[in-house]
Motif scaffolding. Sequence first.
Motif, PDB file in Angstrom:
ATOM      1  N   MET A 427       0.823  -1.205   0.000  1.00 11.68           N
ATOM      2  CA  MET A 427       0.000   0.000   0.000  1.00 11.68           C
ATOM      3  C   MET A 427       0.861   1.260   0.000  1.00 11.68           C
ATOM      4  SD  MET A 427      -3.270  -0.475  -0.149  1.00 11.68           S
ATOM      5  CE  MET A 427      -4.728  -1.372   0.418  1.00 11.68           C
ATOM      6  N   GLN A 428       1.937   1.265   0.781  1.00  9.61           N
ATOM      7  CA  GLN A 428       2.831   2.422   0.788  1.00  9.61           C
ATOM      8  C   GLN A 428       3.413   2.672  -0.602  1.00  9.61           C
ATOM      9  OE1 GLN A 428       5.561   1.234   3.919  1.00  9.61           O
ATOM     10  NE2 GLN A 428       4.778   2.839   5.259  1.00  9.61           N
ATOM     11  N   ALA A 429       3.810   1.601  -1.273  1.00  6.54           N
ATOM     12  CA  ALA A 429       4.365   1.745  -2.619  1.00  6.54           C
ATOM     13  C   ALA A 429       3.328   2.340  -3.568  1.00  6.54           C
ATOM     14  CB  ALA A 429       4.838   0.385  -3.129  1.00  6.54           C
ATOM     15  N   ARG A 430       2.092   1.884  -3.470  1.00  9.48           N
ATOM     16  CA  ARG A 430       1.024   2.429  -4.315  1.00  9.48           C
ATOM     17  C   ARG A 430       0.784   3.905  -4.021  1.00  9.48           C
ATOM     18  NH1 ARG A 430      -3.106  -2.607  -3.107  1.00  9.48           N
ATOM     19  NH2 ARG A 430      -2.160  -4.141  -4.530  1.00  9.48           N
ATOM     20  N   PHE A 431       0.839   4.234  -2.731  1.00  2.00           N
ATOM     21  CA  PHE A 431       0.593   5.615  -2.327  1.00  2.00           C
ATOM     22  C   PHE A 431       1.665   6.543  -2.891  1.00  2.00           C
ATOM     23  CE2 PHE A 431       0.522   9.246   0.509  1.00  2.00           C
ATOM     24  CZ  PHE A 431      -0.830   9.448   0.744  1.00  2.00           C
ATOM     25  N   VAL A 432       2.935   6.158  -2.740  1.00  2.00           N
ATOM     26  CA  VAL A 432       4.025   6.983  -3.254  1.00  2.00           C
ATOM     27  C   VAL A 432       3.931   7.097  -4.776  1.00  2.00           C
ATOM     28  CG1 VAL A 432       6.531   7.103  -3.539  1.00  2.00           C
ATOM     29  CG2 VAL A 432       5.557   6.485  -1.317  1.00  2.00           C
ATOM     30  N   ALA A 433       3.657   5.979  -5.439  1.00  2.72           N
ATOM     31  CA  ALA A 433       3.531   6.014  -6.901  1.00  2.72           C
ATOM     32  C   ALA A 433       2.403   6.940  -7.324  1.00  2.72           C
ATOM     33  CB  ALA A 433       3.285   4.605  -7.437  1.00  2.72           C
ATOM     34  N   HIS A 434       1.304   6.934  -6.587  1.00  2.67           N
ATOM     35  CA  HIS A 434       0.164   7.792  -6.907  1.00  2.67           C
ATOM     36  C   HIS A 434       0.532   9.267  -6.761  1.00  2.67           C
ATOM     37  CE1 HIS A 434      -4.138   7.404  -7.797  1.00  2.67           C
ATOM     38  NE2 HIS A 434      -4.302   8.556  -7.170  1.00  2.67           N
ATOM     39  N   LEU A 435       1.274   9.597  -5.706  1.00  3.83           N
ATOM     40  CA  LEU A 435       1.695  10.986  -5.523  1.00  3.83           C
ATOM     41  C   LEU A 435       2.596  11.447  -6.655  1.00  3.83           C
ATOM     42  CD1 LEU A 435       2.541  11.222  -1.701  1.00  3.83           C
ATOM     43  CD2 LEU A 435       0.513  12.084  -2.863  1.00  3.83           C
ATOM     44  N   TRP A 436       3.502  10.589  -7.081  1.00  2.84           N
ATOM     45  CA  TRP A 436       4.463  10.968  -8.108  1.00  2.84           C
ATOM     46  C   TRP A 436       3.859  10.964  -9.508  1.00  2.84           C
ATOM     47  CZ3 TRP A 436       9.248   7.604  -6.351  1.00  2.84           C
ATOM     48  CH2 TRP A 436       9.767   8.143  -5.163  1.00  2.84           C
ATOM     49  N   MET A 437       2.821  10.195  -9.713  1.00  2.00           N
ATOM     50  CA  MET A 437       2.299   9.993 -11.062  1.00  2.00           C
ATOM     51  C   MET A 437       1.196  10.977 -11.419  1.00  2.00           C
ATOM     52  SD  MET A 437       0.871   6.383 -12.597  1.00  2.00           S
ATOM     53  CE  MET A 437      -0.443   6.358 -11.377  1.00  2.00           C
ATOM     54  N   ASN A 438       0.456  11.457 -10.410  1.00  2.00           N
ATOM     55  CA  ASN A 438      -0.747  12.231 -10.692  1.00  2.00           C
ATOM     56  C   ASN A 438      -0.586  13.679 -10.249  1.00  2.00           C
ATOM     57  OD1 ASN A 438      -2.488  10.027 -11.627  1.00  2.00           O
ATOM     58  ND2 ASN A 438      -2.225   9.256  -9.543  1.00  2.00           N
ATOM     59  N   PRO A 439      -0.488  14.606 -11.184  1.00  2.00           N
ATOM     60  CA  PRO A 439      -0.396  16.022 -10.803  1.00  2.00           C
ATOM     61  C   PRO A 439      -1.677  16.518 -10.128  1.00  2.00           C
ATOM     62  CG  PRO A 439      -0.608  15.775 -13.185  1.00  2.00           C
ATOM     63  CD  PRO A 439      -0.413  14.415 -12.635  1.00  2.00           C
ATOM     64  N   SER A 440      -2.818  15.978 -10.533  1.00  2.00           N
ATOM     65  CA  SER A 440      -4.089  16.353  -9.891  1.00  2.00           C
ATOM     66  C   SER A 440      -4.573  15.157  -9.076  1.00  2.00           C
ATOM     67  CB  SER A 440      -5.132  16.736 -10.947  1.00  2.00           C
ATOM     68  OG  SER A 440      -5.342  15.680 -11.846  1.00  2.00           O
ATOM     69  N   LEU A 441      -4.623  15.331  -7.767  1.00  2.00           N
ATOM     70  CA  LEU A 441      -4.958  14.240  -6.870  1.00  2.00           C
ATOM     71  C   LEU A 441      -6.468  14.037  -6.806  1.00  2.00           C
ATOM     72  CD1 LEU A 441      -2.495  15.039  -3.936  1.00  2.00           C
ATOM     73  CD2 LEU A 441      -2.144  13.535  -5.907  1.00  2.00           C
ATOM     74  N   SER A 442      -6.855  12.792  -6.580  1.00  2.00           N
ATOM     75  CA  SER A 442      -8.274  12.477  -6.445  1.00  2.00           C
ATOM     76  C   SER A 442      -8.834  13.121  -5.183  1.00  2.00           C
ATOM     77  CB  SER A 442      -8.459  10.956  -6.367  1.00  2.00           C
ATOM     78  OG  SER A 442      -7.889  10.455  -5.164  1.00  2.00           O
ATOM     79  N   THR A 443     -10.158  13.220  -5.141  1.00  2.00           N
ATOM     80  CA  THR A 443     -10.816  13.797  -3.964  1.00  2.00           C
ATOM     81  C   THR A 443     -10.488  12.998  -2.709  1.00  2.00           C
ATOM     82  OG1 THR A 443     -12.624  14.584  -5.353  1.00  2.00           O
ATOM     83  CG2 THR A 443     -13.045  14.448  -2.978  1.00  2.00           C
TER      84      THR A 443
END
Length: 749
Positions: A427-443
């Motif tokens: 889950m931590q890996a997914r979270f970090v990848a999500h922060l780095w990959m998406n300039p606009s974060l989900s709600t």
Amino acid sequence: MAKSVCIVGGGPSGLVAAKTLLHDASANSFKVTIFEAQSRIGGLWPTAKGDTGGLVHPLMVTNQSKHTVQFSDLAWHDTDPEFPRAWQVGQYLERYLAEYGGADVRLGHKVVKAELQDHGTWRVQTESSKGSETELFDYLLVATGFFGKPTWPEYVPREADVPIIHSSKYRDIKSLLGTSKRQGSKILIVGGQMSGIETAATIATHLSSAIHSPGDKIIEEPERYSIHHVIHRQSWVFPLFTSPKPAASAPPFLPCDLPSYNLSNRPHPLTNSQGHISVDSARVLNTIFQSVLGTDQSDFSAETKIDGDLVDEQPFVAMSSYYMDFVRSGLIKISTGKMSSIFGNVATLSPTNEQISDIAAVILATGFDPSPSLSFLPQSVLEAISHSPSHPNLPVALAFHGTHLPSLPTLGFVGLYRSPYWGVMEMQARFVAHLWMNPSLSTELQQALADDDSIARTLALRVDPRTSQFPMGDYTFLMQEFARALDISIAPTGDTPLLANGKAMDILTPARYAYPAAQSGKAQEEVAKNLRATHDTAIAGLSHARFVAGAVFRSLLGEWRLERDLTSRLPSHPSGRFVGTARFLLREGTLDGRPHSHGAKSELGLGLEYLYVEDGVFTARDTPGLSFRATRRYVWRYEEERDRLSVWFARTDDPARADYLFHEVEFLAPADEEAMAAADGTGAAADAKVISKEKKRGWLARASHLCVEDLYDVNYEFHFRAVNLREWKLAYSVRGPKKDYTINGVYRR
């Protein structure tokens, strides 16, 4: 254009981070390089049986089952044990890397410096056999783990008259005692938490085996040694298999993490049960642990008892199959305090000033210092993440459960906390990848970041006297919080409902939180295999007596009081009563008598076995004055792969050795108490509560054996109190041309 990522560390955290960035992120988003200082991947986990040079012995058994020690999208083999050995974990990681490759893995490359550049990139310097190299990366991900180096207390000399080693370096009893300059008799273990208890039990097993195994002794006079364990405070010690129905007279057994991570046992949404532990919370947790174990541990020793003021203190837990019974047997002796000094072969404890003399060796189970795992980071970054070497349980303060720092957006962390369960790493890996990959974060992610108080909470816990053993957070809560932030829904457990005590068995595993994005068909198959394996395991334990044989075997260790009645129907054989003791003496498995079908070719080796020694007095019932000493020996074995308990005759010429198979024990489903109530005419299920204790059945088992012309019909009944045997019965009916008798024996602690 793909962004470059440097991952420091090729253990589970680094591998799952690489897989996530390469296979779960958008195509070609990242180019990943893993630097691993060792000559293999795996981190702590060795990848071969003979790899004894690391911090973990390759034969060490995991203290969580393969249903928790897994990534969501790679299944263990069906033939792998419920609790894998360390080398099997390493091989699982090799399969994971082979299945989800694409990273540039550089073994034998140690990262010695990582400098943050003005524009957010990282200049990374490594050293290898080829010399020093420097490269520039867009992102830096720290996956170096919590075990930087073994902690060596200042008051302990590096060299002494007796061997002193860290627990991570212990391998066998012969090498431990082989360098002693003194002929002491006490093996001193310092440290009472998980590694201390595990090490004490391991050494006790090796010492017991040295004493009771046939053939030449691996050390001289092994029987003169004892183990002295210095603990600061008592811990709850759990076996690897526990029961979701501990109050049942015949409790079913499952790998310990399956009942522990049953979401039905907690109100939803989950709240964090770790961190600050109030007195009320401590009382609740200690009550739960006592219920699971069925004892306050006074059954084993006054030194392990948890009651009184200890019930108000935050609980500590440890995992061991044999520690408590070795304490009961006296092979492990406990002293409460802290070792303050050692001079010659005498250790002094504080605050009592108790002295332990005649020491043969010292093992320091004093934990690990995580600071060396971060030594490559610049001082400015260490200050930003609030690095504190004096707080080894909480060495850094990071946002959203140990993943990042908002002011350093190109820096991420995976697995840097105590007990990094694999699902949380994923889950931590997914979270970090999500922060780095998406300039606009989900709600969902924006809200999670806005609500996050991880940094402030960590700093507060550093000075909190009621901080829990694992302060970052409890496993199920962390999985819930990451799933919410990443909008990952939990999968159902299986087609067949799992029930225990009338409650659903809603067991949390990493596979229930599979990542929905960009999953290949193969990955989906692996997720399904993982889910099916956990479901099948739970069904087998709840409905088909699986794991009961192992629970019985574990709980036999030590001495029992034995009373046995013999009733003969032939005048040539006297009837009478035997009163004495039965001792189950643990040792490493032997080949004696085994055909290949009984574990001789097992990948797990021969496992453990007991030498059974019975001794007492037989008094004839119908012949006044006829009384004599009687003794007999057997060898009891448990085969993990077959989940089968067996009893073997001992040789007459060498009673420490097994001769040939007596019988295998077949466990039966216990009599249902509610059905018994109906059969007795007592009516509805509620009336089952009034059934007399005599009608409450334990686990029933049977066997049959033809010995030349004599037929032995054998019946067992095992009564548990939660996870431990409290009493068991063994009945024989023997018929043959010259034999006709029955034996009924009762074994009690």
